[in-house]
Design an enzyme around this catalytic site. Structure first.
Site, PDB file in Angstrom:
ATOM      1  N   LYS A  79      82.796  57.520 -65.020  1.00  0.00           N
ATOM      2  CA  LYS A  79      82.195  58.836 -64.839  1.00  0.00           C
ATOM      3  C   LYS A  79      80.742  58.687 -64.405  1.00  0.00           C
ATOM      4  O   LYS A  79      80.021  57.804 -64.895  1.00  0.00           O
ATOM      5  CB  LYS A  79      82.284  59.608 -66.154  1.00  0.00           C
ATOM      6  CG  LYS A  79      81.779  61.039 -66.097  1.00  0.00           C
ATOM      7  CD  LYS A  79      82.017  61.724 -67.433  1.00  0.00           C
ATOM      8  CE  LYS A  79      81.584  63.181 -67.428  1.00  0.00           C
ATOM      9  NZ  LYS A  79      81.879  63.846 -68.714  1.00  0.00           N
ATOM     10  N   SER A 149      84.434  67.914 -68.498  1.00  0.00           N
ATOM     11  CA  SER A 149      83.625  67.549 -67.350  1.00  0.00           C
ATOM     12  C   SER A 149      84.054  66.245 -66.684  1.00  0.00           C
ATOM     13  O   SER A 149      83.608  65.928 -65.582  1.00  0.00           O
ATOM     14  CB  SER A 149      82.157  67.439 -67.770  1.00  0.00           C
ATOM     15  OG  SER A 149      81.997  66.413 -68.751  1.00  0.00           O
ATOM     16  N   SER A 173      85.456  67.144 -73.029  1.00  0.00           N
ATOM     17  CA  SER A 173      85.354  66.746 -71.625  1.00  0.00           C
ATOM     18  C   SER A 173      86.174  65.544 -71.217  1.00  0.00           C
ATOM     19  O   SER A 173      86.321  65.274 -70.023  1.00  0.00           O
ATOM     20  CB  SER A 173      83.881  66.513 -71.257  1.00  0.00           C
ATOM     21  OG  SER A 173      83.177  67.729 -71.291  1.00  0.00           O
TER      22      SER A 173
END
Length: 459
Positions: A79, A149, A173
Site C-alpha cells: 500500500k 482504504s 481499511s
C-alpha cells in the site's frame, strides 16, 4: 493454470519443488498487471525492474540452497502508505507528488529480507482517509467501488496482479476491500506489526496487515511481519471452539444476502465441531462516535502543516474531514479516549466467554461507483462510508485481531465477507477457524477482470 493464478502457498510449493522459478512467477504477475491495470488501476507505481532483479537474485539463492523461507521469490504489492527506500510514497495524494522514501519501513525491510519481490505500490484512498479508493475499480465489477482504504492491495490480489499485499486498517481499511473483492485480509492485534515507516492516519487506531487469496497464505506473511510463527493449523476439527454469534449490532441493517451467507458459514463452523454462543455486543451506541472522535483529530494533527500550506492539493472529501478535525474540542477527544478504554475492557470480558466472534465484515456488497448513500428497508439512510466502517470499527477501537474471508456471493455475483474476531494476540485461533471453514468451500477463482481471458471464459 498460469503462475499468476497460484496462491502464495501453491506458488511456494512449486518453487521449492523446482517446477517453477521465481523469475517465471514474477514475469507472469507483471504480465498480469499490464493486462489488468487499464481496467482496475490497482497500482500507483509499478517497480517492474526491481521485481525482476529480486526474482533473479532469489533464483540464484535457491539454486545455491539458500532458502530464506516461504516468501522467497514471491511477488508482493505494498500500500502506498508504506515506505520503501528510493520508491515514492505518495499516499495516492498530490500533496506528496515526487516524495521518495529515504529508508525502508520495518515491514518492507522484513519482507525484503525474507526474499519477497516488490511489484509496486498500490493505491489507497487519499492518505487512507476513506472507504472507497475512488481511483481504483472493483476486481469483480469495475462499475463498483473497490473498497478502501487499501483498495489497490485487495484488487491486485483478487485479480492475480499480486500474490499477496500489505494494507493498513484504521476503520476497516484492510477488511472492507478484502470483503468487497473476495480475498482474505487480517487486521492483527494493535501494535503486533511494527508501524515504523508507515504513514499514519490515526496513530492510536492504525494497524498494518496482510491480504492474500487464502487463509492459509496469511500465516507465513504474518510470521515475517512479526518475527514469530503465526500458528494456525489445517485441522478441520473445531471441537471445543466457542464461536460467539452477536445477538445485536452486527446483523442490524445488513443486506439479506449478506446475512444469509454469513449465517450459513456460522452453521458450517458448528458442523465442524464449534459450539455457538449468543453474545451481546457492549456499548454499541458509542462505537461510531468513538471511532470518529479518535480518528478525526489525530488525522488533522498529522496533516497540520500541509493542510495549512497546500490545502488545495487535497481531494475535497479528505480536506473537509481534515478541516473538521481543527474544530473538534480537546474535551471530546479525551472523552473518546475514555470511552475506548471502557469499550476495550468490555470486549475483553465478552471474549472470556468465547474464543472467536463471527459476524459480517460489511453490511452490503460493493456499491455502485458514485453512489453516496444506502437506504435500508425501514427508511434509514446511511452513507456508504458509514455503512462500510460500522461493522469493522469495533476491532480497531479495541485493538483485537480480526480476519475476513469470503463466504459467498450475492445474486449479482459480488463477493460477501465474514469476519472472525478474537482475543489480543490470538491470531492463531482466527487462522485455525478460518482455515477450517475455507476447506469446506469450493475453490475460489480469480476475479473475472473485464477484457481478460478469464473474464471471457467466466461470462
Amino acid at each position: 493454470m498460469q503462475p499468476y493464478e497460484l496462491s502464495l502457498t501453491a506458488a511456494t510449493q512449486e518453487i521449492r519443488a523446482r517446477r517453477m522459478s521465481p523469475v517465471e512467477l514474477v514475469d507472469s504477475v507483471l504480465d498480469r498487471i499490464e493486462q489488468t491495470e487499464p481496467h482496475l488501476r490497482a497500482y500507483v507505481t509499478v517497480t517492474a525492474e526491481r521485481a525482476r532483479r529480486s526474482a533473479r537474485r532469489a533464483e540464484r539463492e535457491l539454486a545455491a540452497g539458500h532458502a530464506a523461507g516461504p516468501l522467497h521469490g514471491i511477488p508482493m504489492g505494498l500500500k502506498d502508505m508504506i515506505d520503501v527506500a528510493g520508491v515514492a510514497t505518495t499516499g495516492s495524494s498530490r500533496v506528496r507528488e515526487g516524495h521518495l522514501a529515504r529508508t525502508d519501513s520495518t515491514v518492507a525491510a522484513r519482507l525484503t529480507a525474507a526474499g519477497a519481490a516488490l511489484l509496486g505500490k498500490t493505491h489507497t484512498h487519499e492518505f487512507a482517509y476513506g472507504l472507497t479508493t475512488p481511483q481504483t475499480r472493483n476486481a469483480w465489477d469495475p462499475g463498483r467501488v473497490a473498497g478502501g482504504s487499501s483498495g489497490g492491495s485487495a484488487v491486485a490480489v483478487a485479480a492475480g496482479a499480486a500474490t499477496f499485499a500489505l494494507g493498513t486498517d484504521t476503520g476497516g481499511s484492510i477488511r472492507v476491500p478484502a470483503a468487497l473483492n473476495g480475498v482474505v485480509g487480517l487486521k492483527p492485534t494493535y501494535d503486533l506489526v511494527p508501524r515504523h515507516g508507515v504513514t499514519s492516519l490515526s496513530w492510536s487506531l492504525d494497524h498494518v496487515g496482510p491480504l492474500a487469496r487464502t487463509v492459509r497464505d496469511i500465516a507465513p506473511v504474518l510470521a515475517v511481519l512479526t518475527g514469530h510463527a503465526a500458528g494456525g493449523t489445517d485441522d478441520a476439527d473445531l471441537t471445543g471452539l466457542r464461536v460467539g454469534v452477536p445477538a445485536n449490532y452486527y446483523f442490524d441493517h445488513v443486506d439479506p444476502d449478506v446475512e444469509a451467507a454469513v449465517r450459513q458459514a456460522i452453521a458450517r463452523l458448528e458442523a465442524l465441531g464449534a459450539h455457538l454462543v449468543d453474545v451481546e455486543i457492549p456499548m454499541t451506541r458509542y462505537i461510531q462516535a468513538v471511532q470518529w472522535g479518535l480518528m478525526v483529530p489525530e488525522a488533522t494533527a498529522y496533516h497540520e502543516r500541509t493542510l495549512r500550506s497546500v490545502p488545495e492539493r487535497y481531494a475535497a472529501d479528505v480536506r473537509i474531514l481534515l478541516e473538521a478535525g481543527e474544530l473538534l474540542p480537546a474535551g471530546d477527544y479525551l472523552r473518546a479516549q475514555r470511552a475506548r478504554t471502557l469499550m476495550r475492557q468490555s470486549w475483553l470480558e465478552m471474549l472470556e466467554q468465547v474464543d472467536v466472534i463471527a459476524a459480517p465484515t460489511v453490511p452490503t456488497t460493493a456499491a455502485r461507483a458514485g453512489r453516496p448513500t444506502l437506504t435500508w428497508p425501514d427508511g434509514t439512510v446511511e452513507s456508504v462510508s458509514d455503512a462500510y466502517v460500522r461493522l469493522c470499527a469495533p476491532a480497531d477501537i479495541t485493538g483485537v485481531p480480526a480476519l475476513t474471508l469470503p463466504v459467498g456471493h450475492d445474486p449479482a455475483g459480488m463477493p460477501i465477507g465474514m469476519q472472525l474476531m478474537g482475543r489480543p494476540l490470538d491470531e492463531a485461533v482466527l487462522l485455525r477457524a478460518g482455515r477450517a471453514l475455507e476447506r469446506t468451500q469450493p475453490h475460489r477463482p480469480l476475479a473475472p477482470v473485464p477484457g481478460s481471458a478469464d473474464a471471457m471464459i467466466s461470462h
